[in-house]
Scaffold this active site. Structure first.
Site, short mmCIF file in Angstrom:
data_model
loop_
_atom_site.label_atom_id
_atom_site.label_comp_id
_atom_site.label_asym_id
_atom_site.label_seq_id
_atom_site.Cartn_x
_atom_site.Cartn_y
_atom_site.Cartn_z
N LYS A 39 1.00 -0.86 0.22
CA LYS A 39 0.00 0.03 -0.22
C LYS A 39 0.97 1.48 -0.67
CE LYS A 39 -0.86 -0.10 4.97
NZ LYS A 39 -1.25 -0.43 6.14
N ARG A 131 -11.02 0.79 14.71
CA ARG A 131 -10.84 1.86 13.05
C ARG A 131 -11.88 0.63 12.67
NH1 ARG A 131 -5.06 2.23 11.01
NH2 ARG A 131 -5.77 -0.14 10.12
N TYR A 262 14.16 31.50 5.78
CA TYR A 262 12.99 32.04 5.89
C TYR A 262 12.93 32.19 7.41
CZ TYR A 262 10.48 30.93 1.43
OH TYR A 262 9.95 31.03 0.04
N MET A 310 9.88 25.11 1.02
CA MET A 310 9.35 23.84 -0.24
C MET A 310 9.94 22.98 -0.47
SD MET A 310 6.42 24.57 -2.78
CE MET A 310 4.63 25.14 -0.96
C1 LIG Z 1 -1.17 -1.22 6.70
C2 LIG Z 1 -0.88 -2.80 7.69
C3 LIG Z 1 -0.47 -3.35 7.50
C4 LIG Z 1 1.01 -3.88 7.64
O1 LIG Z 1 1.84 -3.73 8.94
P1 LIG Z 1 3.38 -3.12 8.57
O2 LIG Z 1 3.24 -2.98 10.48
O3 LIG Z 1 3.90 -2.24 8.02
O4 LIG Z 1 3.91 -4.60 8.65
C5 LIG Z 1 -0.60 -5.61 8.03
N1 LIG Z 1 -1.89 -4.68 8.17
C6 LIG Z 1 -2.78 -3.94 7.41
C7 LIG Z 1 -4.14 -4.33 8.16
C8 LIG Z 1 -2.36 -2.75 7.22
O5 LIG Z 1 -2.91 -1.69 7.30
#
Ligand SMILES: *Cc1c(COP(=O)(O)O)cnc(C)c1O
Length: 369
Positions: A39, A131, A262, A310
């Protein structure tokens, strides 16, 4: 490596990603499927390339956050199974089917949206993180699952504090997940995959939480969070797969008392040599490193002086007099034994390594070694 024609770039080691993946697989053993989390553009490493490397290393499953991320991988002909962990909206169901993506369902009522579709799914239980995932009672989950039982191939949850041994939260989450499994098993067969663990639950050897699939992300890119409290010994050694570089745009000598950048927040305490780097917060170099961070210049640490702009960052090059405009410094990585990794940078910036890595913006070129 030869000089590259980029202002700022990251060098990603394919071999490191593969070695880290293999280290995870070796740690959990051959009976556990290791799903590679890619991801957020593979935590800044580039999702397409990381997916290719992971697939070649034997990963049959990858995971992304959104349907859009999954579609992008399919467009680059990644053909592994792809779990969409962040859920989906009703307008994305056609895309899930068309691109053979496997959504995580977070509300038992959403199962109905997938019925009579060629879509398999994993169901996420909220075991206490509050969550994502369903927090419905087991009986309600079973009712929703029964008509779609053949489409459900995974049951999962996610830990909120797996590296924290000063708390019992992980044990409580495991217990809650187990109770749901037991209750579901009364009414339907459990799905093929049960998975709870990401990097920390793997690295600190929480074996009871591995079941038959694990979901490492951070570890694949070479990091494990430090534990809190009295943790068992780590069983996983991985090393960072990414180095981040930037070119020096300009070098200048300033007199004592010169106000840099800055707000004039840094005043030279003596005559100094300043390097202006072609990287800034728009590239993901954290603004919070202003007057606090450092980079590696000619193998030595060079402090960030003044505020990060930036597109530019000023550093003190007094200890690297040989460097000139067009030369390269290391923002994250290793040079002549000097090391700066994402966790060290995060500590200085008051953030976490995940945020440093995934924050490296699209403007920074990705180069694969
Ligand atoms: C991001 C995520 C992972 C991976 O987590 P890491 O700590 O990077 O290994 C696993 N399961 C879910 C549901 C996640 O959102």
């Amino acid at each position: 490596m030869a000089e590259l024609p980029y202002r700022s770039w990251v060098e990603v080691s394919r071999a490191r990603i593969a070695a880290n993946y293999n280290a995870v697989q070796a740690a959990v053993g051959p009976a556990v499927e290791v799903l590679g989390v890619v991801k957020a553009d593979a935590y800044g490493h580039g999702a397409v390339e990381a997916s290719r490397v992971l697939s070649a290393a034997g990963a049959r499953w990858l995971a992304v956050s959104s349907v859009e991320e999954g579609v992008a991988l399919r467009s680059s002909r990644i053909d592994a199974r792809i779990l969409v962990m962040g859920g989906f909206f009703s307008y994305e169901v056609d895309a899930l089917e068309e691109h053979a993506l496997t959504p995580v369902v977070h509300d038992a009522r959403d199962i109905a949206l997938l019925r009579d579709r060629a879509i398999r799914f994993h169901l996420k239980i909220d075991s206490g993180m509050n969550r994502m995932g369903t927090s419905a009672p087991a009986a309600e989950i079973a009712d929703a699952l029964r008509p779609a039982a053949t489409q459900c191939e995974g049951l999962m949850t996610h830990f909120s504090s797996a590296a924290d041994y000063s708390s019992l939260q992980t044990e409580q989450q495991m217990e809650r997940f187990k109770c749901i499994c037991i209750a579901l098993r009364q009414v339907c067969p459990l799905p093929r995959y049960l998975h709870l663990s990401s990097t920390n639950a793997i690295a600190y050897n929480r074996r009871e939480a591995w079941q038959n699939m694990v979901r490492p992300g951070h570890a694949i890119y070479g990091y494990v969070s430090p534990a809190r409290g009295e943790s068992p010994a780590r069983i996983l050694e991985v090393s960072p797969a990414l180095a981040w570089k930037a070119k020096i745009a300009l070098v200048k000598d300033v007199p004592e008392g010169a106000a840099i950048g800055y707000g004039g927040s840094f005043r030279a305490p003596r005559p100094m040599r300043i390097g202006v780097l072609s990287v800034g917060y728009a590239d993901g170099f954290p603004h919070r490193l202003s007057n606090k961070g450092k980079v590696i210049a000619a193998g030595k640490f060079a402090p960030v002086v003044g505020t990060v702009s930036m597109d530019l960052t000023t550093v003190d090059l007094s200890n690297a007099p040989s460097l000139k405009a067009g030369d390269t410094v290391t923002l994250l990585g290793e040079e002549d034994g000097a090391v700066l990794d994402a966790q060290q940078i995060a500590r200085i910036a008051g953030t976490i390594s995940y945020s440093v890595l995934s924050g490296i913006s699209a403007r920074v070129k990705r180069v694969y070694l």
